[in-house]
Design an enzyme around this catalytic site. Structure first.
Site, PDB file in Angstrom:
ATOM      1  N   PRO A 132       0.804  -1.223   0.000  1.00 35.68           N
ATOM      2  CA  PRO A 132       0.000   0.000   0.000  1.00 35.68           C
ATOM      3  C   PRO A 132       0.842   1.281   0.000  1.00 35.68           C
ATOM      4  CG  PRO A 132      -0.978  -1.601   1.477  1.00 35.68           C
ATOM      5  CD  PRO A 132       0.313  -2.197   1.009  1.00 35.68           C
ATOM      6  N   ALA A 134       4.271   1.228  -0.721  1.00 36.14           N
ATOM      7  CA  ALA A 134       5.524   0.964  -1.442  1.00 36.14           C
ATOM      8  C   ALA A 134       5.182   0.503  -2.856  1.00 36.14           C
ATOM      9  CB  ALA A 134       6.362  -0.091  -0.715  1.00 36.14           C
ATOM     10  N   SER A 136       6.098   2.572  -6.534  1.00 33.66           N
ATOM     11  CA  SER A 136       7.321   2.857  -7.285  1.00 33.66           C
ATOM     12  C   SER A 136       8.552   2.781  -6.379  1.00 33.66           C
ATOM     13  CB  SER A 136       7.230   4.243  -7.928  1.00 33.66           C
ATOM     14  OG  SER A 136       6.222   4.261  -8.923  1.00 33.66           O
ATOM     15  N   ILE A 161      -1.632  -7.538  -6.263  1.00 35.93           N
ATOM     16  CA  ILE A 161      -1.031  -8.827  -6.623  1.00 35.93           C
ATOM     17  C   ILE A 161      -1.906  -9.538  -7.661  1.00 35.93           C
ATOM     18  CG2 ILE A 161      -0.064 -10.979  -5.763  1.00 35.93           C
ATOM     19  CD1 ILE A 161       1.239  -8.232  -4.781  1.00 35.93           C
ATOM     20  N   THR A 162      -1.346  -9.671  -8.849  1.00 38.02           N
ATOM     21  CA  THR A 162      -2.060 -10.263  -9.978  1.00 38.02           C
ATOM     22  C   THR A 162      -2.268 -11.760  -9.772  1.00 38.02           C
ATOM     23  OG1 THR A 162      -1.057  -8.624 -11.435  1.00 38.02           O
ATOM     24  CG2 THR A 162      -2.054 -10.528 -12.489  1.00 38.02           C
ATOM     25  N   GLU A 368       4.250  -3.274 -13.368  1.00 38.31           N
ATOM     26  CA  GLU A 368       5.680  -3.619 -13.509  1.00 38.31           C
ATOM     27  C   GLU A 368       6.530  -2.367 -13.724  1.00 38.31           C
ATOM     28  OE1 GLU A 368       7.309  -7.070 -15.117  1.00 38.31           O
ATOM     29  OE2 GLU A 368       5.421  -8.186 -15.079  1.00 38.31           O
TER      30      GLU A 368
END
Length: 383
Positions: A132, A134, A136, A161-162, A368
């Site tokens: 939350p 952290a 970039s 989280i994918t 990413e």
């Protein structure tokens, strides 16, 4: 230049792979893409089709039961799946993202334990870096791992989280020495079934609605010490090395989404008539299509070059990975937006796929590493 080109152009085998994945995607994945988006449900049909054809995690080395595909082959698989369904393309993409830290830095025992089930299609792998507070600034993470004899005890929260909740395995970055900042971060494999692991509600997203994005909670999760990936304190370095390779898979996803939108728009403008003739006959429309195709092809060449550098682990991979991801995702957003424009009012409705592609394309500029972060990475690694 000529010699370098030979090193990254597609081979006959790569083109055969593209044809087979495209046929599979159109037959087994495309028919469900609209419903997956509309209902916001996981694309189980896509997972079943990919697993049945050994395309769900092609990057896993043959020594662990995988296909041992090179980086370019992996790109082509993701690209062709994304051409029909962005959500489904995250199955092979995130399986690589989640497991690559194990491939790069894990012990032989860890590789055998976790890569074999992944290759067999028995489990999926996710990557848990962001938090939350952290994003970039990934080095600012707060999730902690404390040593307790032959175990590590994890506490914290991971966000964005994918495929969370669907994946069995998670590569988790956690702070093991708070005094060392990035050099005090270690990587672990956590299993969904580990006591103390739980998940938040699925995020309500603009696009890629078929791929669940959830928070992952670690409440005194006790895992064996041999589940650490690499040495203590090397987790952040492994995470960054992983992204050098996997940003190229996001570029691949962007290529596929853009290609799908361009293909649909090309067909539409030939059929749609105004002022007594197909709108494809108007120069303004032709110029739009030409620009879309030109930029997409430029993005593809850059992405394939980056994939070759990933395979060879070239010294300028960091620059090329960031450049491919940044450029291809910007192109995807532009191409999908133009595709909506070419369809006019129809493009703005859910009866046609281009609005879904436009929504799906947006995330490729964000995850990413945002494209602003990619430009920082490029500037620091100018060739």
């Amino acid at each position: 230049m000529g010699k370098d080109f030979d090193l990254y152009r597609t081979s006959e085998e790569h083109e055969m792979l593209r044809e087979s994945v495209r046929a599979l995607a159109e037959a087994k994945i495309a028919p469900f893409a609209a419903a997956v988006d509309e209902e916001g449900r996981f694309p189980q049909e896509a997972l079943d089709a990919l697993v049945a054809n050994d395309l769900h995690a092609v990057h896993v080395p043959e020594s662990y039961g995988g296909a041992g595909a090179d980086a370019l082959a992996t790109v082509i698989v993701i690209e062709e799946v994304a051409r029909v369904c962005g959500s489904s393309s995250l199955i092979p993409a995130v399986n690589k993202l989640g497991s690559l830290p194990v491939v790069l830095s894990g012990s032989e025992e860890l590789k055998a334990k976790y890569l074999a089930p992944l290759a067999a299609g028995e489990a999926m792998f996710s990557y848990a870096l962001s938090e939350p507070d952290a994003g970039s600034d990934a080095a600012g993470m707060k999730t902690r791992a404390v040593r307790d004899g032959d175990f590590w005890v994890l506490n914290g929260v991971k966000r964005w989280i994918t495929n969370a909740g669907v994946s069995e395995y998670y590569t988790v970055m956690a702070v093991t020495d708070p005094s060392m900042r990035s050099k005090g971060i270690s990587a672990f494999v956590v299993e969904k079934s580990d006591e103390g692991v739980s998940f938040g509600a699925p995020e309500k997203k603009l696009g890629i609605k078929g791929s669940p994005t959830r928070e992952v909670y670690f409440d005194n999760v006790r895992i064996p010490a041999d589940r650490m990936i690499g040495a203590e304190g090397t987790g952040f370095a492994t995470a960054m090395k992983t992204l050098d390779h996997t940003r190229i898979t996001i570029a691949a996803q962007a290529l596929g989404i853009a290609q799908g939108a361009l293909d649909y728009a090309k067909g539409y403008v030939k059929e749609r008539k105004q002022f007594g003739k197909p709108i494809a006959d108007f120069q303004g429309v032709q110029f739009m299509l030409a620009d879309m195709a030109m930029k997409l092809e430029a993005a593809r060449q850059l992405t394939y070059a980056a994939a070759a550098k990933s395979e060879r682990v070239d010294g300028d991979l960091t620059f090329f990975g960031a450049a491919a991801k940044c450029f291809a995702s910007d192109v995807a957003m532009e191409v999908t937006t133009d595709a909506v424009q070419l369809l006019g009012g129809y493009g703005y409705t859910r009866d046609y796929p281009v609005e879904r592609m436009m929504r799906d394309a947006k995330i490729t500029q964000i995850y990413e590493g945002t494209n602003q972060v990619q430009r920082i990475v490029m500037a620091r690694n100018l060739p």
